[in-house]
Write a protein that holds these residues in place. Structure first.
Motif, mmCIF file in Angstrom:
data_model
loop_
_atom_site.group_PDB
_atom_site.id
_atom_site.type_symbol
_atom_site.label_atom_id
_atom_site.label_comp_id
_atom_site.label_asym_id
_atom_site.label_seq_id
_atom_site.Cartn_x
_atom_site.Cartn_y
_atom_site.Cartn_z
ATOM 1 N N LEU A 68 39.502 43.219 26.045
ATOM 2 C CA LEU A 68 39.421 42.355 27.226
ATOM 3 C C LEU A 68 39.550 40.891 26.825
ATOM 4 C CD1 LEU A 68 38.839 41.987 30.278
ATOM 5 C CD2 LEU A 68 36.405 41.961 29.697
ATOM 6 N N SER A 72 42.593 38.533 27.978
ATOM 7 C CA SER A 72 42.189 37.422 28.848
ATOM 8 C C SER A 72 42.582 36.071 28.269
ATOM 9 C CB SER A 72 40.675 37.452 29.085
ATOM 10 O OG SER A 72 40.276 38.630 29.729
ATOM 11 N N ILE A 91 37.316 47.479 35.214
ATOM 12 C CA ILE A 91 37.071 46.037 35.125
ATOM 13 C C ILE A 91 38.386 45.260 35.217
ATOM 14 C CG2 ILE A 91 36.344 44.185 33.544
ATOM 15 C CD1 ILE A 91 34.153 46.109 32.540
ATOM 16 N N MET A 92 39.378 45.696 34.455
ATOM 17 C CA MET A 92 40.660 44.988 34.443
ATOM 18 C C MET A 92 41.387 45.111 35.784
ATOM 19 S SD MET A 92 42.178 45.715 30.628
ATOM 20 C CE MET A 92 41.759 44.582 29.287
ATOM 21 N N THR A 93 41.250 46.264 36.419
ATOM 22 C CA THR A 93 41.860 46.435 37.738
ATOM 23 C C THR A 93 41.222 45.486 38.747
ATOM 24 O OG1 THR A 93 42.339 48.771 37.275
ATOM 25 C CG2 THR A 93 42.375 48.080 39.572
ATOM 26 N N ASN A 94 39.897 45.418 38.722
ATOM 27 C CA ASN A 94 39.184 44.519 39.644
ATOM 28 C C ASN A 94 39.552 43.059 39.419
ATOM 29 O OD1 ASN A 94 37.890 46.726 40.769
ATOM 30 N ND2 ASN A 94 35.997 46.453 39.609
ATOM 31 N N ARG A 95 39.856 42.713 38.183
ATOM 32 C CA ARG A 95 40.238 41.333 37.852
ATOM 33 C C ARG A 95 41.740 41.093 38.009
ATOM 34 N NH1 ARG A 95 36.603 39.611 32.512
ATOM 35 N NH2 ARG A 95 34.598 40.351 33.309
ATOM 36 N N LYS A 96 42.438 42.109 38.517
ATOM 37 C CA LYS A 96 43.888 42.021 38.736
ATOM 38 C C LYS A 96 44.628 41.692 37.436
ATOM 39 C CE LYS A 96 43.197 40.628 43.553
ATOM 40 N NZ LYS A 96 43.191 42.052 43.993
ATOM 41 N N MET A 97 44.234 42.369 36.378
ATOM 42 C CA MET A 97 44.826 42.146 35.063
ATOM 43 C C MET A 97 45.859 43.204 34.687
ATOM 44 S SD MET A 97 41.385 41.053 32.917
ATOM 45 C CE MET A 97 42.289 40.916 31.364
ATOM 46 N N ASN A 330 31.357 50.837 34.655
ATOM 47 C CA ASN A 330 31.379 49.393 34.894
ATOM 48 C C ASN A 330 30.074 48.990 35.575
ATOM 49 O OD1 ASN A 330 32.003 46.735 35.533
ATOM 50 N ND2 ASN A 330 33.274 47.300 37.291
ATOM 51 N N SER A 333 28.094 42.325 36.557
ATOM 52 C CA SER A 333 27.445 41.192 35.895
ATOM 53 C C SER A 333 26.231 41.609 35.069
ATOM 54 C CB SER A 333 27.024 40.148 36.935
ATOM 55 O OG SER A 333 26.100 40.702 37.855
#
Length: 346
Positions: A68, A72, A91-97, A330, A333
């Protein structure tokens, strides 16, 4: 005259380098891959390059968090293909990565066993496809350790001082501490995490090393007699020493599914899909599994694997272990709680 000789030598060197470069990549096509260490044999990569003319620029990481961080911090388009685990895909999907996964680009997509598709971290496999599955296991060198070991709690035995190697992965190691105490390995409850911390502090004198790259080497060299590691590492250690026993703890094992995924803005997506499709070939995946015997998820490859894999519970994880296993999830926070705990342990 000497100047002329130097110029001639320089020209020859430049021409030689150009020829060498042309030999390795005549097409000018490349794919930039970021993967776990010890996951794809060099021979498979070289064979892909020869067959397709696509140059593979290959780099590695030792944890999902490192993956990550690398993706990033890098400029968008630096990587074309990555292999994150389950919760990291979410996590990466949620962050549009991640780019959407286009199944129609893959001729060998049907080789994947449907059992491993449509997992909760990526419903419908919109952003990922399974590569291999892994499970944690306790490996014990029976040349030196004769005690019965069936539980994570057994690792607290004072006799094992400075004799246990652990995966260097905070979610996994904190997770097994939680399991050892009867808690959910994905809990965010502060009191339960405090219990896990105290358990790990009690275990700490027994810890020889944290190592995610090649923990099996500690068993093979005799630097430690016990290890909590991924199943394939245990299977490879067993190949070197048949007195190494692998144990799936009664509390349950941490499961991990590593996946193909294409980072947002990847510049060489066509080449990335060619690389994925190549790996999905039954014969190619057979070479990978034989070198790194994780749980195979390719149903056509399964037909090609021999008894040395199929009848080995360290490599071909039993179905009851999978049913009793737990995926890392996941936790948003709340990961900060784990980060703080991990820093206090290490």
């Amino acid at each position: 005259m000497k100047k002329l000789v130097r110029i001639t030598v320089l020209i020859i060197c430049v021409m030689s380098l150009s020829l060498l470069s042309g030999c390795t990549n005549k097409t000018g096509r490349v794919v930039n891959v970021l993967n776990w260490s010890s996951y794809i044999p060099d021979s498979v990569i070289r064979d892909f390059e020869k067959e397709t003319g696509i140059e593979v620029n290959y780099s590695t990481y030792s944890s999902n968090e490192e993956c990550l961080a690398k993706v990033s911090s890098a400029k968008e388009g630096t990587y074309d293909l990555i292999f994150p685990s389950d919760y990291m895909i979410e996590i990466m999907t949620n962050r549009k990565m991640l780019e959407p996964m286009h199944w129609n680009e893959l001729e060998n997509i049907d080789n994947l066993d449907p059992f491993y598709l449509n997992q909760s971290f990526d419903p419908g496999n919109g952003y990922s496809l399974p590569f291999v599955m892994a499970s944690t296991v306790i490996a014990v060198n029976r040349n030196h350790i004769t005690d019965s070991i069936t539980s994570y709690q057994d690792l607290l035995n004072e006799k094992y001082r400075n004799n246990i190697t652990l995966i260097d992965d905070e979610r996994i190691i904190i997770g097994i501490a939680l399991l050892a105490n009867g808690y959910d390995m994905n809990t965010t409850n502060e009191e339960e995490l405090e219990v896990a911390k105290e358990w790990l502090l009690q275990l700490k004198p027994n810890i020889k090393a944290f190592d995610s790259d090649s923990p099996k080497n500690f068993l093979i060299t005799g630097e430690s007699d016990i290890a909590v590691l991924w199943n394939a590492e245990a299977a490879l250690a067993y190949q070197e020493n048949n007195n190494i026993e692998f144990i799936y703890p009664k509390e349950g094992s941490a499961l991990s599914m590593d996946n193909f995924a294409i980072p947002k803005g990847a510049k060489h997506q066509e080449e990335a899909y060619e690389f994925i499709d190549y790996i999905l070939r039954a014969d190619v995946m057979k070479k990978i599994i034989e070198s790194y015997p994780y749980k195979n998820v390719n149903q056509e490859t399964q037909k090609l694997l021999g008894d040395d894999y199929l009848e080995n519970d360290a490599s071909n994880i039993p179905s009851e272990v999978i049913e009793n296993g737990i995926f890392v999830k996941n936790i948003g926070s709340s990961i900060k709680q784990y980060d703080k705990l991990w820093a206090e342990i290490k």
